[in-house]
Design an enzyme around this catalytic site. Sequence first.
Site, PDB file in Angstrom:
ATOM      1  N   ASN A 190      -7.413   0.866  14.687  1.00  0.00           N
ATOM      2  CA  ASN A 190      -6.275   1.518  14.779  1.00  0.00           C
ATOM      3  C   ASN A 190      -5.341   0.463  16.234  1.00  0.00           C
ATOM      4  OD1 ASN A 190      -7.002   3.608  13.242  1.00  0.00           O
ATOM      5  ND2 ASN A 190      -6.165   5.261  14.591  1.00  0.00           N
ATOM      6  N   GLU A 204       0.820  -1.049  -0.012  1.00  0.00           N
ATOM      7  CA  GLU A 204      -0.245  -0.206   0.174  1.00  0.00           C
ATOM      8  C   GLU A 204       0.883   1.334  -0.313  1.00  0.00           C
ATOM      9  OE1 GLU A 204      -3.576   1.814   2.226  1.00  0.00           O
ATOM     10  OE2 GLU A 204      -3.113  -0.868   2.265  1.00  0.00           O
TER      11      GLU A 204
END
Lengths: 382, 400
Positions: free
Chosen positions: B381, B246
């Site tokens: 997260n 990514e």
Amino acid sequence: MIHRTRTVDMDSEELRAAIRDVLDREATSERIRVVMDESKGHDAKLYALMAELGWTGLAIPEQYGGSGATLIELGVVLQELGRSLVSSSFEASVVLFGGALLLAGREDQRASFLPRIANGDLLASAALGGASGRCEVGSLALTVEPRGASLSLSGKLEYVPSADLSELVLVAARGPQGDTALVLVDPRHEAIEISPQPVFDPTRRFSRLVMHDHVVPRESMLGDFSNGEALRERLIELGAIALASDSMGGAGKVLESTIAFMKGREQFGRSIASFQALKHRCVDMMMRAEASAVSVEMALEAFSREAEEAPVAASEAKFYSCDSYVHVAKEGLQMHGGVGFTWEYDCHLYLKRALLNQALLGDSRWHRDRVADLVLGPATAL
Amino acid sequence: MIAELEALAGFRADVREWCREHVPADWVARMTGASVDESLEFQRVWLAELREGGLAAPHWSSEWTGRDYSFEEEIVIAEEMARARAPRLDTFFVSLYHTYGLLMEAGTEAQRRRHLPAILDHGEIWCQGFSEPNAGSDLASLRTRAQRRGDVYVVNGQKVWSTYAMHARFCLLLARTDPAARKNRGISYFLLDMRTPGVEVRPIVDLGRRQEFCELFLVDVEIPVENRIGEENEGWRIANSTLSTERSTLLLMPAEQLRVAYWMLVDLARTTPGSGGRPAIEDVGVRRDLAGFHAEIANLRLLINRMLTQMIRAGGAGPESSIIKLYYSELLQRFTCYAAQLGGMKTQELAPLLGAAPYVSGVWEFDFLNSYTWTISAGTNEIQRNIISERVLGMPREPK
């Protein structure tokens, strides 16, 4: 045996490794405790070694006996001193006093003092204000009055770093027009009353200076009334960046040693470093430390090339790095559990130094206000 | 400024000139309140425009009609797109990044030939079929089953959070091929044609009342064996190695947008009454908060620059991008929440939303709510913190 490699011509990371190598041996936890008891905030033996290795002269031009490196390299030294909780007059003598001479000293002043700073012979200091946590010119409790070829100083200076060890102190005083003068005084002069001001952080040493109608020659001034305040601001920025550097180094070390401690500590049959609740808090500590590092690097770089953004960068590095250090040191102490509350472990020393750094030379509120004024323009109604 | 980029001043000037000529100045206004079809059409037009300029896929190789840009040039392109406030190619994100990364690393030549030109030339949209109702953060426990029968796999199961699946022509699918193996050892990777019988797509209405992500129901769906990527049961390893590609330059755009957004918040503080009826920007508390955000936003860009500099010098993305994603997403969330709370009833007022929005549109409450896509998707997260604590800080895994 210590490698007596002088620190010229090294890139920043080699420089860091060389400094850390020395401090890991010379500024151990045991040594810090000896220094805090015996010489209260200044390790003279280590300071002599630092001078010998070229740290004190690192950012002083070669013509004055230094190595001619930049503030960026000096920042590496400060970060490593913070990491090892070094007690010394380095910030006062080299950064503040030396920095003032480099910014505004006359040739005769530079020539007589800079070589002695570089070789470690001269200890000096600077008193720029900020005793209340606020640092604006109105906060200065010392006034100066021009009197012919002389200046008369009256009032007091508080929390002057290692002033009692210093031959000279550069003092900031409020002039009759609300302007500022920076004046060199001898703290051992009989007209100056000097007394210790112990603080909770045992690695640092401060004094109060009181004087009444202390008369010095006009040549003792650095710069003049017209640029005194601008110079004082630059020096506050320089000192702020030094404290931010110290904080960045300290925060990195607390994170490292807290994780090392947790890895070795077993409870419920497993290392406490495997507990998710604690791991997540460590990641938060790391993020603060990482962001402090880039903030400090930016400030060092901006100040050293006198960039337009340097004032904002310096204040932002001060409050961000110091606030982060306090956060990391608090977390580090808590995660050590019971031993974190003992004198033997270093957790409390880092926390005390973090709180002191945050309060010195303008606290976080003051630096945030300063950034707001610079970025947003002044608040008209305030 | 990254030192290595100084030599690219001429290239930068060209990209900047291209942006000046091609980025539609009024796109934000035009797309505010736009329908799904209008947004989709706009994305297709913008893709074509970028393709003409050679800027749609800066990381693609020339073999697939990218331009073989260096990593440094990729950074310059991202910086200039951010500076020009160009629209992002949201709809084609999976196609341009995940599908390309997967096929280049693990696909066959035939798969590349079939799919890559179709993405760039015809705007073929891809979606991801990874998460399941009971396999979110614990993705490896996924239960969608693929059973080999002759030349096909027969797939049964359910997927969720597949963004733009209703527009997608293909899906990157993970399914279990060996239920007896340890959970991450029995998974295979497939390319699923969304037009195959037995594929049903049901859009999920999100908290902004938009329909962007979907549920996929797969009943006896047949996937030809040649549409498997890599070997059977190698899917988990392949997914992990291709997801880590990514692109780190993608963080530049949101970081730059946050800088623009900072001045939008300052404007809000100037126009919102504070204590004593004076503008909020004169309030000392507000000023200190704004100083704090100013520093944090500056730090974000510095962290990104440091990561990119390291990548230029040493290569490899490393865990730095997870740290920055964490820092960015939580800053974005606090920042937009702060703005939503500062504006009083003014920021409570319902406003038309922007399709294919920048991350901060100035409709603060919407921006705040939208920020959860950053803190939840692509690994919450909390999962990011686990990964960072283990891979960066070297802390032990929690015992199973």
